[in-house]
Enzyme design. Structure first.
Site, mmCIF file in Angstrom:
data_model
loop_
_atom_site.group_PDB
_atom_site.id
_atom_site.type_symbol
_atom_site.label_atom_id
_atom_site.label_comp_id
_atom_site.label_asym_id
_atom_site.label_seq_id
_atom_site.Cartn_x
_atom_site.Cartn_y
_atom_site.Cartn_z
ATOM 1 N N GLY A 106 0.828 -1.209 0.000
ATOM 2 C CA GLY A 106 0.000 0.000 0.000
ATOM 3 C C GLY A 106 0.859 1.255 0.000
ATOM 4 O O GLY A 106 0.448 2.289 -0.531
ATOM 5 N N HIS A 113 12.756 -12.666 -5.897
ATOM 6 C CA HIS A 113 11.856 -11.935 -4.998
ATOM 7 C C HIS A 113 12.376 -10.516 -4.761
ATOM 8 O O HIS A 113 11.610 -9.542 -4.836
ATOM 9 C CB HIS A 113 11.753 -12.698 -3.672
ATOM 10 C CG HIS A 113 10.821 -12.098 -2.676
ATOM 11 N ND1 HIS A 113 9.638 -12.701 -2.287
ATOM 12 C CD2 HIS A 113 10.885 -10.945 -1.959
ATOM 13 C CE1 HIS A 113 9.028 -11.947 -1.391
ATOM 14 N NE2 HIS A 113 9.772 -10.867 -1.157
ATOM 15 N N GLU A 114 13.686 -10.398 -4.494
ATOM 16 C CA GLU A 114 14.259 -9.079 -4.218
ATOM 17 C C GLU A 114 14.309 -8.206 -5.477
ATOM 18 O O GLU A 114 14.090 -6.993 -5.409
ATOM 19 C CB GLU A 114 15.656 -9.226 -3.608
ATOM 20 C CG GLU A 114 15.670 -9.931 -2.258
ATOM 21 C CD GLU A 114 14.667 -9.358 -1.269
ATOM 22 O OE1 GLU A 114 14.529 -8.125 -1.188
ATOM 23 O OE2 GLU A 114 14.000 -10.161 -0.593
ATOM 24 N N HIS A 146 11.110 -6.483 -5.940
ATOM 25 C CA HIS A 146 10.978 -5.271 -5.118
ATOM 26 C C HIS A 146 11.599 -4.054 -5.819
ATOM 27 O O HIS A 146 11.034 -2.958 -5.801
ATOM 28 C CB HIS A 146 11.656 -5.465 -3.762
ATOM 29 C CG HIS A 146 10.805 -6.155 -2.750
ATOM 30 N ND1 HIS A 146 9.565 -5.693 -2.371
ATOM 31 C CD2 HIS A 146 11.029 -7.280 -2.013
ATOM 32 C CE1 HIS A 146 9.052 -6.496 -1.450
ATOM 33 N NE2 HIS A 146 9.913 -7.463 -1.218
ATOM 34 N N CYS A 156 6.555 -12.365 2.793
ATOM 35 C CA CYS A 156 7.294 -11.115 2.625
ATOM 36 C C CYS A 156 7.041 -10.224 3.826
ATOM 37 O O CYS A 156 5.901 -10.105 4.285
ATOM 38 C CB CYS A 156 6.845 -10.410 1.336
ATOM 39 S SG CYS A 156 7.657 -8.818 1.029
#
Length: 232
Positions: free
Chosen positions: A49, A192-193, A196, A150
């Site tokens: 968010g 995964h990183e 980001h 996460c």
């Protein structure tokens, strides 16, 4: 001559007359004082968010990797990484939209899985490593599906497909080039990183039907009286 009594002294006198403890008074009074919000880099991990998690992070100029500013960022990241016992943490997760992440998979992390799971997921110990301006190349396009969580989607996990093996290139915290071939669990952490840093979360590629509250059983056992902390 009239002497003005400070508002705080008046409150203390009132508290004493009404037998309110100093601690209660201090807590109430401090609530009246507006404190400026903290500024990044944060000492906590931001949550889904927050707009920062949806921005494609900027590269760090190579000549600034060893600058005091980037080294300070890495220091803060390492502190948060240790406090949250992470296996991966990106700069955007503490509010800084730069292409930097830290990863580690140590013996304690490995102990959380049984031998069969370690073998199936191809888990191996990997030392703490800072990666700056990473580039990812897929070396095995086989998709493998395992459960992921996460720290920026606190309290949930889901099944996520990832490529089995990748090659990671970038720079370490000393500005030196690094290249890592990874497969299995480490390849998953890298992907995964990298997500980001590209403004993505695992929720974008998960199997939506598998999204699960990590403590749903405890919620039932305690009649819903459960709190999920967002800091450590």
């Amino acid at each position: 001559m009239l002497f003005r009594v400070s508002p705080l002294k008046s409150l203390i006198h009132l508290a004493q007359s009404r037998k309110i403890s100093y601690g209660q008074l201090k807590s109430w009074y401090s609530g009246l004082v507006k404190k400026p919000p903290p500024i990044p880099p944060y000492s906590h991990i931001i949550q889904i968010g927050d707009p920062v998690l949806r921005v494609v992070a900027d590269n760090v100029p190579n000549d600034l990797i060893k600058s005091s500013e980037i080294q300070f960022l890495i220091k803060i990241m390492k502190g948060v990484f240790k406090r949250y016992d992470c296996v991966g943490l990106s700069a955007p997760q503490i509010g800084i939209s730069l292409r930097v992440f830290i990863t580690e998979f140590n013996a304690n992390h490995l102990k959380a899985f049984d031998e069969a799971e370690r073998k199936t997921k191809e888990m191996k110990i990997f030392p703490q490593t800072v990666v700056i301006n990473p580039q990812l190349k897929v070396t095995d396009y086989t998709k493998v599906i395992y459960t992921e969580a996460c720290e920026s989607v606190k309290g949930y996990w889901a099944d996520v497909p990832r490529y089995r093996a990748v090659e990671l290139n970038g720079y370490n915290e000393n500005g030196e080039k690094i290249s890592i071939n990874a497969k299995g669990w480490l390849a998953r952490i890298f992907q995964h990183e990298l997500d980001h840093l590209d403004g993505k979360l695992y929720t974008d590629s998960m199997d939506r039907k598998t999204l699960t509250c990590t403590c749903w059983q405890v919620v039932n056992e305690r009649s819903g009286k459960v709190e999920i902390p967002f800091n450590r």
